[in-house]
Scaffold this motif. Sequence first.
Motif: not given
Length: 470
Positions: A429-458
């Motif tokens: 969850a710490v990693d997800m929180y960092v991805a949520q807040r990062a200036h820019a983020f590159i994620g794995n399109g098939w990962s649910s962790l990435t998916s939630n980070a993207v949702m929170l960024r949006m």
Amino acid sequence: MFFPTKPGYFPASSPTSSKSMRCISKRALRFFSLLVVLGIIAWYFMIPQLESAGLLPPLYQKYRDREDSLPHYDLDAPYPNGRHAKYLFVANHQFGAGWGNVMQELLLNALLAFEVKRSFVFYNYEWSPGSKYTLYNDHLIPSTIPLSAIISGKTPLVGGPIDHPDVPRAVSVNYFRQVCPNRTIIPGDELQEQLQGATGLQIFNAWVRKLEAVEDPCVEIPMGSPPIFSYTLFGSKDVLDLWPILSKSLMVTELDWSPLIHSTYSSNRRLFETSFPHFPALSDTSKTSMPPPAIPGLLALHLRRGDFVQHCDVLAKWSSQFNGFNQFDELPDKFRVPPGGGWGENTPENFETYRQHCYPPVSQIVEKVLDVKRKVPGLNRVYIMTNGDRAWIDELTRALQQQSSKKWKTISSSRDLTLTWEQKFVAHAVDMYVAQRAHAFIGNGWSSLTSNAVMLRMAGKHDPNTTFFW
């Protein structure tokens, strides 16, 4: 004395010797079984000593106790709580899956309860319900982690105040079972046949109608029945027609991480921020600003390794799209399923295409990072969210520094986090929180962790042009 007449010839065992061997085998089996039983008994009696010595994973008991003693657990509590409340317990929620999978379903289950004005019965993050510990990748982990160890107990998801006059606050499973010894059971497949091929919004509205017609204040979707919101929904763009409702809901706008997650971030700020003032530790009553501010200059990378090398081939085999929340139209990187694949098979070229996007090699990672650095001004630090081993992380770090015309100030990874024993088992969850807040983020399109980070960024109104995929 008997001598064989031919080389390599030996007489068959006599009936007596065969019987003796069988007896020895049975005795050995009984002895081995006894050893196993004694080992289990010894382990059982040793557990309290091992727990008190801190040699077993934490059980987060103080979080459980708090969840079971919230102030609105009183039948005389004012409307809409207490004896006025209605409840929805989705007991068939996911378990034995990563936090990303559990979280995306959790949000929709809670949204459904909110929409029908029922108290959401929140549940644990579970690997093996009913046990204390689970063996995972040859390591013991907690079988269940209380939700408030990951998400703040001050949010609507975990019993916090709800800014709506007719919606009761969420309650724990233990409290629900106490006040609802008898309940209406609605199997998860109750509407399955009529909802074949339905979108997220169609599924949601059908269940709203179903639940609004139930008078009983106590409703449970039983464990073992199919989920209301399946993994196939989250793996398709069909989930996005729920976004206008979900993005404005308290489930998302008031979502905050637990003090345990915030304390982990604070003690590791050097990995994410160029300079930072001292902040006091958050307490259970503290609330952070929502949405949380972006971390200037930080580029977060999500790079799944390990089992994903096989998982990526499975995705290719079934011509899978990106996860649904990774398919917002506003995002610059799109994945189009390459033609030529079949149902359960694909071409060698297409397998390679999936690997490039799902399990990219170091050279491709460096190329993408440099491209993003050109597109997003001001990036100067890299944080790698990964389960890769240190040798691979070191190789990637060297390549990133060598290929960049201007050196990165720091390059760090999940392996560099300093963690307490309690923090270790919620670090995802710490990693997800960092991805949520990062200036820019590159994620794995098939990962649910990435998916939630993207949702929170949006939801947090990050510029979509700062969110990318491999």
